[in-house]
Design a protein around this motif. Structure first.
Motif, PDB file in Angstrom:
ATOM      1  N   GLY A 270      47.067  49.665  32.704  1.00 52.03           N
ATOM      2  CA  GLY A 270      47.880  49.165  33.774  1.00 52.03           C
ATOM      3  C   GLY A 270      47.446  47.782  34.224  1.00 52.03           C
ATOM      4  O   GLY A 270      46.402  47.246  33.825  1.00 52.03           O
ATOM      5  N   LEU A 271      48.255  47.199  35.114  1.00 54.52           N
ATOM      6  CA  LEU A 271      47.976  45.863  35.618  1.00 54.52           C
ATOM      7  C   LEU A 271      46.647  45.818  36.357  1.00 54.52           C
ATOM      8  O   LEU A 271      45.832  44.915  36.145  1.00 54.52           O
ATOM      9  CB  LEU A 271      49.122  45.425  36.537  1.00 54.52           C
ATOM     10  N   GLU A 272      46.405  46.783  37.259  1.00 54.82           N
ATOM     11  CA  GLU A 272      45.166  46.790  38.035  1.00 54.82           C
ATOM     12  C   GLU A 272      43.938  46.838  37.126  1.00 54.82           C
ATOM     13  O   GLU A 272      42.969  46.097  37.326  1.00 54.82           O
ATOM     14  CB  GLU A 272      45.161  47.979  38.989  1.00 54.82           C
ATOM     15  N   THR A 273      43.992  47.696  36.146  1.00 55.23           N
ATOM     16  CA  THR A 273      42.856  47.820  35.224  1.00 55.23           C
ATOM     17  C   THR A 273      42.600  46.517  34.485  1.00 55.23           C
ATOM     18  O   THR A 273      41.454  46.071  34.332  1.00 55.23           O
ATOM     19  CB  THR A 273      43.109  48.951  34.221  1.00 55.23           C
ATOM     20  N   ALA A 274      43.678  45.879  34.025  1.00 50.02           N
ATOM     21  CA  ALA A 274      43.535  44.617  33.300  1.00 50.02           C
ATOM     22  C   ALA A 274      42.936  43.528  34.189  1.00 50.02           C
ATOM     23  O   ALA A 274      42.087  42.739  33.751  1.00 50.02           O
ATOM     24  CB  ALA A 274      44.893  44.176  32.762  1.00 50.02           C
ATOM     25  N   LEU A 275      43.369  43.466  35.440  1.00 52.76           N
ATOM     26  CA  LEU A 275      42.850  42.451  36.354  1.00 52.76           C
ATOM     27  C   LEU A 275      41.356  42.640  36.615  1.00 52.76           C
ATOM     28  O   LEU A 275      40.582  41.674  36.595  1.00 52.76           O
ATOM     29  CB  LEU A 275      43.624  42.493  37.667  1.00 52.76           C
TER      30      LEU A 275
ATOM     31  N   VAL B 109      42.311  39.570  44.030  1.00 52.73           N
ATOM     32  CA  VAL B 109      42.975  40.690  43.344  1.00 52.73           C
ATOM     33  C   VAL B 109      43.340  41.786  44.336  1.00 52.73           C
ATOM     34  O   VAL B 109      44.417  42.388  44.245  1.00 52.73           O
ATOM     35  CB  VAL B 109      42.063  41.244  42.231  1.00 52.73           C
TER      36      VAL B 109
ATOM     37  N   VAL C 146      48.532  37.242  41.066  1.00 51.13           N
ATOM     38  CA  VAL C 146      48.429  38.691  41.216  1.00 51.13           C
ATOM     39  C   VAL C 146      49.664  39.233  41.948  1.00 51.13           C
ATOM     40  O   VAL C 146      50.233  40.263  41.556  1.00 51.13           O
ATOM     41  CB  VAL C 146      47.141  39.064  41.974  1.00 51.13           C
ATOM     42  N   LYS C 147      50.089  38.536  42.991  1.00 50.21           N
ATOM     43  CA  LYS C 147      51.280  38.976  43.731  1.00 50.21           C
ATOM     44  C   LYS C 147      52.510  38.950  42.834  1.00 50.21           C
ATOM     45  O   LYS C 147      53.316  39.897  42.824  1.00 50.21           O
ATOM     46  CB  LYS C 147      51.503  38.089  44.942  1.00 50.21           C
TER      47      LYS C 147
ATOM     48  N   ALA D 110      52.578  39.175  39.582  1.00 47.72           N
ATOM     49  CA  ALA D 110      52.452  40.219  38.564  1.00 47.72           C
ATOM     50  C   ALA D 110      52.774  41.592  39.135  1.00 47.72           C
ATOM     51  O   ALA D 110      53.448  42.407  38.489  1.00 47.72           O
ATOM     52  CB  ALA D 110      51.045  40.206  37.974  1.00 47.72           C
ATOM     53  N   ARG D 111      52.322  41.861  40.352  1.00 48.49           N
ATOM     54  CA  ARG D 111      52.613  43.163  40.968  1.00 48.49           C
ATOM     55  C   ARG D 111      54.101  43.304  41.264  1.00 48.49           C
ATOM     56  O   ARG D 111      54.682  44.377  41.084  1.00 48.49           O
ATOM     57  CB  ARG D 111      51.795  43.313  42.243  1.00 48.49           C
TER      58      ARG D 111
ATOM     59  N   GLU E 244      55.768  44.034  38.003  1.00 49.94           N
ATOM     60  CA  GLU E 244      55.512  45.414  37.575  1.00 49.94           C
ATOM     61  C   GLU E 244      56.373  46.393  38.365  1.00 49.94           C
ATOM     62  O   GLU E 244      56.911  47.354  37.799  1.00 49.94           O
ATOM     63  CB  GLU E 244      54.038  45.738  37.761  1.00 49.94           C
TER      64      GLU E 244
END
Length: 387
Positions: free
Chosen positions: A2-7, A112, A166-167, A169-170, A173
């Motif tokens: 997921g996005l969080e994990t990648a960040l 993040v 980050v904003k 990208a979220r 998503e």
């Protein structure tokens, strides 16, 4: 992933790389430090915190204020320790602070978690610590303004840019998740619409037709069946006016392969002629079933609209491109007026739109309809075959 994990993995990688760079700089400069041992102590603290932070941030439940605050305090402490270890002369000549760019990892972590506002806040705190180090060790006229300002600007850019990205990208998503949800709902609605058309709607239409022919109380029953048919068509037609994007090719290659020929030859009758190749035409079971149902829907249209004695021909052949197969259904009926299909879909009559085009589209294929008044109709359905 997921996005969080990648960040967070990216932050962990940056923290480790920045630690290596700080270790190289300390190894090069430690002979000139006021307290060389202090340099190695600070490096040990940075290494220990790097290992701990990488582990701590890997769990979403720990990414809150206590850990973020501790991260910022450790970075600030290592930065302020420069005033005890380094000499004023070295700083004035442009030597970096002990942690160098390692402190930016805390800014990235804040960005993040909370976006650009958190990132800029962390950058402001650490930037102030950097200015304080130079003020403590140097006179106002002796501060190396270039290196000091550059470090602060880089911290602010890291917090602002990373927080903003980050904003974005979220948000992207979230929009993607919503689009996937809507597509799934649309596909389910189309599937139900096809089943309803192939069963309930055809029965209602037949009841209406027979009731009108018989007259009397049967005519009233037919009228009621017709009203229910119209209402049901309007219900299943809601939101189906515009077809969704074509399905991925892989949607048609799920399931065990079966020979398509027996599926089609089962439709043979005195008015339907089926022609297939001499060799097997293998398709996944689901694709073969759906294609057979689409052919059945096309033949139902011939029987309903072609008039008495209308004949139909079903042809199975290679598609226009490699890895494709085409099934054609032709009839010698009256054909269709231009715009009739669009008008039928607008009126809620979704036989071709859902039972034929919808099925083939779900398999990643295409449908071509060739018709003209008095010249019959030809429906070509092309779907991909397994590699």
């Amino acid at each position: 992933m997921g996005l969080e994990t990648a960040l967070w993995r990216a932050v962990a990688v940056y923290r480790s790389v920045a630690l290596i760079y700080a270790a190289i700089m300390i190894s090069i400069n430690f002979d000139n430090y006021r307290h060389p041992l202090g340099g190695w102590i600070v490096l040990g603290v940075m290494a220990g915190w790097t290992a701990f932070a990488t582990y701590a941030y890997s769990d979403e439940s720990r990414r809150h204020w206590p850990l973020l605050t501790a991260d910022l305090l450790v970075a600030a402490g290592c930065l302020l320790a420069t005033a005890l270890v380094e000499t004023s002369r070295n700083l004035k000549e442009g030597n970096p602070t002990l942690p160098v760019s390692w402190v930016a990892a805390a800014v990235l972590a804040w960005a993040v978690v909370g976006g650009k506002r958190f990132g800029v806040t962390a950058a402001l705190i650490l930037g102030s610590c950097g200015v304080l180090v130079h003020v403590i060790m140097e006179s106002a006229n002796g501060i190396n303004r270039g290196s000091t300002i550059n470090g602060i600007v880089l911290l602010f850019m890291a917090g602002l840019v990373v927080g903003h990205v980050v904003k974005l990208a979220r948000d992207a998503e979230a929009r993607l998740a919503r689009a996937v949800e809507l597509e799934s709902a649309t596909r389910e609605r189309e599937r139900l619409a096809r089943r309803i058309h192939d069963s309930v709607l055809q029965v209602l239409a037949m009841v209406q037709k027979r009731g009108n022919e018989m007259g009397g109380e049967a005519a009233e029953l037919g009228r009621l069946a017709g009203e229910q048919e119209v209402a049901l068509r309007a219900l299943i037609g809601t939101g189906l006016g515009a077809p969704p994007p074509a399905r991925a090719r892989s949607a048609a290659v799920v399931g065990e392969p079966v020979d398509l020929r027996p599926v089609l030859t089962g439709h043979s009758s005195t008015t339907v002629t089926v022609s297939t190749p001499a060799t097997p035409v293998l398709l996944p079971e689901r694709a073969a079933d759906e294609l057979g149902s689409a052919v059945a829907a096309a033949l139902d249209n011939v029987r309903q609209h072609g008039g008495d004695g209308a004949r139909a021909w079903v042809f199975l052949e290679d598609g226009p491109g490699p890895g494709e197969v085409t099934v054609s259904v032709r009839d010698d009926g009256p054909g269709m007026e231009p715009g009739r299909l669009a008008q039928a879909a607008a009126d809620g009559r979704l036989g071709i739109a859902q039972s034929i085009q919808g099925r083939v589209r779900d398999l990643g294929g295409t449908v071509s309809i060739i018709t003209a008044p008095g010249e019959g109709t030809e429906i070509e359905m092309t779907v991909p075959t397994p590699n």
